[in-house]
Scaffold this active site. Structure first.
Site, PDB file in Angstrom:
ATOM      1  N   ASP A 177     -14.867 -21.882  10.134  1.00  0.00           N
ATOM      2  CA  ASP A 177     -14.864 -20.541   9.540  1.00  0.00           C
ATOM      3  C   ASP A 177     -14.770 -20.759   8.027  1.00  0.00           C
ATOM      4  O   ASP A 177     -14.457 -21.870   7.561  1.00  0.00           O
ATOM      5  CB  ASP A 177     -13.639 -19.777  10.080  1.00  0.00           C
ATOM      6  CG  ASP A 177     -13.282 -18.583   9.245  1.00  0.00           C
ATOM      7  OD1 ASP A 177     -14.164 -17.717   9.072  1.00  0.00           O
ATOM      8  OD2 ASP A 177     -12.158 -18.519   8.736  1.00  0.00           O
ATOM      9  N   ASP A 205     -13.657 -17.936   5.154  1.00  0.00           N
ATOM     10  CA  ASP A 205     -12.544 -17.252   4.466  1.00  0.00           C
ATOM     11  C   ASP A 205     -11.221 -17.470   5.175  1.00  0.00           C
ATOM     12  O   ASP A 205     -11.080 -17.100   6.324  1.00  0.00           O
ATOM     13  CB  ASP A 205     -12.863 -15.757   4.355  1.00  0.00           C
ATOM     14  CG  ASP A 205     -14.015 -15.509   3.393  1.00  0.00           C
ATOM     15  OD1 ASP A 205     -15.003 -14.886   3.798  1.00  0.00           O
ATOM     16  OD2 ASP A 205     -13.936 -15.984   2.248  1.00  0.00           O
ATOM     17  N   GLY A 245     -15.739  -8.158   8.091  1.00  0.00           N
ATOM     18  CA  GLY A 245     -16.848  -7.606   7.320  1.00  0.00           C
ATOM     19  C   GLY A 245     -16.355  -6.647   6.262  1.00  0.00           C
ATOM     20  O   GLY A 245     -15.746  -5.619   6.592  1.00  0.00           O
ATOM     21  N   THR A 251     -18.801 -13.474   6.369  1.00  0.00           N
ATOM     22  CA  THR A 251     -19.137 -13.132   4.986  1.00  0.00           C
ATOM     23  C   THR A 251     -20.591 -13.498   4.727  1.00  0.00           C
ATOM     24  O   THR A 251     -21.290 -14.011   5.596  1.00  0.00           O
ATOM     25  CB  THR A 251     -18.182 -13.827   3.986  1.00  0.00           C
ATOM     26  OG1 THR A 251     -18.287 -13.195   2.718  1.00  0.00           O
ATOM     27  CG2 THR A 251     -18.484 -15.303   3.846  1.00  0.00           C
ATOM     28  N   ASN A 284     -21.665 -15.847  -0.769  1.00  0.00           N
ATOM     29  CA  ASN A 284     -20.243 -16.156  -0.991  1.00  0.00           C
ATOM     30  C   ASN A 284     -19.936 -17.597  -0.584  1.00  0.00           C
ATOM     31  O   ASN A 284     -19.175 -18.293  -1.259  1.00  0.00           O
ATOM     32  CB  ASN A 284     -19.354 -15.198  -0.199  1.00  0.00           C
ATOM     33  CG  ASN A 284     -19.353 -13.800  -0.777  1.00  0.00           C
ATOM     34  OD1 ASN A 284     -19.741 -13.595  -1.932  1.00  0.00           O
ATOM     35  ND2 ASN A 284     -18.944 -12.833   0.019  1.00  0.00           N
TER      36      ASN A 284
HETATM   37  C1  XBP Z   1     -13.858 -13.056   6.674  1.00  0.00           C
HETATM   38  C2  XBP Z   1     -14.284 -11.676   6.635  1.00  0.00           C
HETATM   39  C3  XBP Z   1     -15.029 -11.209   5.445  1.00  0.00           C
HETATM   40  C4  XBP Z   1     -14.143 -11.305   4.201  1.00  0.00           C
HETATM   41  C5  XBP Z   1     -14.702 -10.422   3.102  1.00  0.00           C
HETATM   42  O1  XBP Z   1     -14.976 -13.763   7.134  1.00  0.00           O
HETATM   43  O2  XBP Z   1     -14.048 -10.936   7.586  1.00  0.00           O
HETATM   44  O3  XBP Z   1     -15.365  -9.870   5.688  1.00  0.00           O
HETATM   45  O4  XBP Z   1     -12.844 -10.813   4.516  1.00  0.00           O
HETATM   46  O5  XBP Z   1     -16.013 -10.868   2.815  1.00  0.00           O
HETATM   47  P1  XBP Z   1     -14.736 -15.165   7.930  1.00  0.00           P
HETATM   48  P2  XBP Z   1     -17.199  -9.817   2.763  1.00  0.00           P
HETATM   49  O6  XBP Z   1     -13.270 -15.263   8.232  1.00  0.00           O
HETATM   50  O7  XBP Z   1     -15.561 -15.021   9.181  1.00  0.00           O
HETATM   51  O8  XBP Z   1     -15.219 -16.234   7.006  1.00  0.00           O
HETATM   52  O9  XBP Z   1     -16.752  -8.693   1.861  1.00  0.00           O
HETATM   53  O10 XBP Z   1     -18.371 -10.602   2.241  1.00  0.00           O
HETATM   54  O11 XBP Z   1     -17.385  -9.359   4.192  1.00  0.00           O
END
Ligand code: XBP
Length: 269
Positions: free
Chosen positions: A10, A12, A52, A123, A127
């Site tokens: 993953d 973030d 998201g 994301t 990013n």
């Molecule tokens: C984490 C998310 C993303 C981020 C914000 O993604 O849910 O929505 O919080 O980024 P993951 P965006 O843990 O799957 O990497 O504003 O680009 O959605």
């Protein structure tokens, strides 16, 4: 490695502790749009249940904005534009964000052992690229057999869609891979795709529960920076290495074989 053939990361909260940077970018975008919204850390922890950023904005702003827009399409356009500004601001803030301790080491170990690598994230690819351009050598993209983001997989976590797409890109069954995640949505998504999942918690998820995770720790860790186990069996190890991930898959296969044998015994009894 007899079992382990790939690690799926993953982004973030897992590759890097980015969620508070996301939170600050959201708040800066709200201010530039003249909105008096302020996502505090406590509120953001609650909102993280929605994967998201665009979906998170739409959920939070639905009531506040419904009087401002006659049609649904106007609302959707406004949310998209607001999220586009947030993404632009976020990209400018990423130059101070580093990978979590142990992530670069684990990536290097996996590459040296000839394992495949995948990324599964809700994301945007932009990013991911900005983050890893800042933190890895310029050829980093070639390290990953497949990178699936919200640009290519519409259904967000906890849907298993992004992990199923990564497994297809890896050309491997889930039994040969381990996912590393940070949230309950991420765990649900990876588990629904059949993957053993290690959870690395952070500020926003340290108090959360992760049933069915193979192990819950406060980070991948390093020899000089051992992890703290929050739940599960670290099999006597102090940081995540290929041996630990291999052991998790070996035990999982043994458990499955035992379950199958039980079913056979019941069937023939
Ligand atoms: C984490 C998310 C993303 C981020 C914000 O993604 O849910 O929505 O919080 O980024 P993951 P965006 O843990 O799957 O990497 O504003 O680009 O959605």
């Amino acid at each position: 490695m007899e079992h382990l053939k790939a690690i799926i990361f993953d982004v973030d909260g897992t590759l890097a502790d980015t969620e508070d940077t996301h939170r600050q970018a959201f708040n800066r975008a709200f201010a530039e749009f003249g909105l008096d919204w302020n996502w505090t850390p406590k509120l953001y922890e609650e909102l993280l249940v929605i994967s998201g950023g665009r979906e998170r904005i739409a959920y939070y702003g639905a009531d506040d904005l419904k009087t401002r827009f006659k049609g649904h399409d106007d609302f959707v356009r406004y949310v998209r534009e607001l999220h586009e500004l947030k993404t632009h601001l976020y990209a400018q803030m990423l130059n101070t964000v580093t990978l979590r301790p142990g992530v670069a080491r684990l990536l290097a170990e996996a590459r040296s052992a000839g394992l495949r690598l995948g990324i599964a994230t809700s994301t945007a690819f932009s990013n991911v690229k900005t983050l890893l351009d800042h933190n890895l050598p310029s050829d980093w993209m070639s390290w990953f057999t497949t990178i699936k983001t919200c640009d290519t997989v519409v259904a967000k976590k906890p849907s298993p869609a992004v992990y199923l797409a990564v497994l297809e890109g890896l050309k491997l069954p889930p039994e040969a891979c381990v996912a590393i995640e940070d949230t309950q949505n991420g765990l649900r998504s990876a588990s629904a795709a059949g993957l053993a999942t290690v959870i690395t918690t952070h500020f926003f998820t340290r108090h959360h529960h992760f049933p069915n995770a193979a192990l819950v720790i406060d980070g991948v860790g390093d020899p000089e920076n051992p992890f703290t186990v929050q739940s599960g069996d670290s099999r006597g190890r102090q940081y995540v290495d290929l041996g630990l991930l291999e052991q998790i898959l070996a035990e999982r296969e043994l458990y499955r074989a035992a379950q199958t044998w039980e079913h056979v015994q019941v069937a023939v009894a």
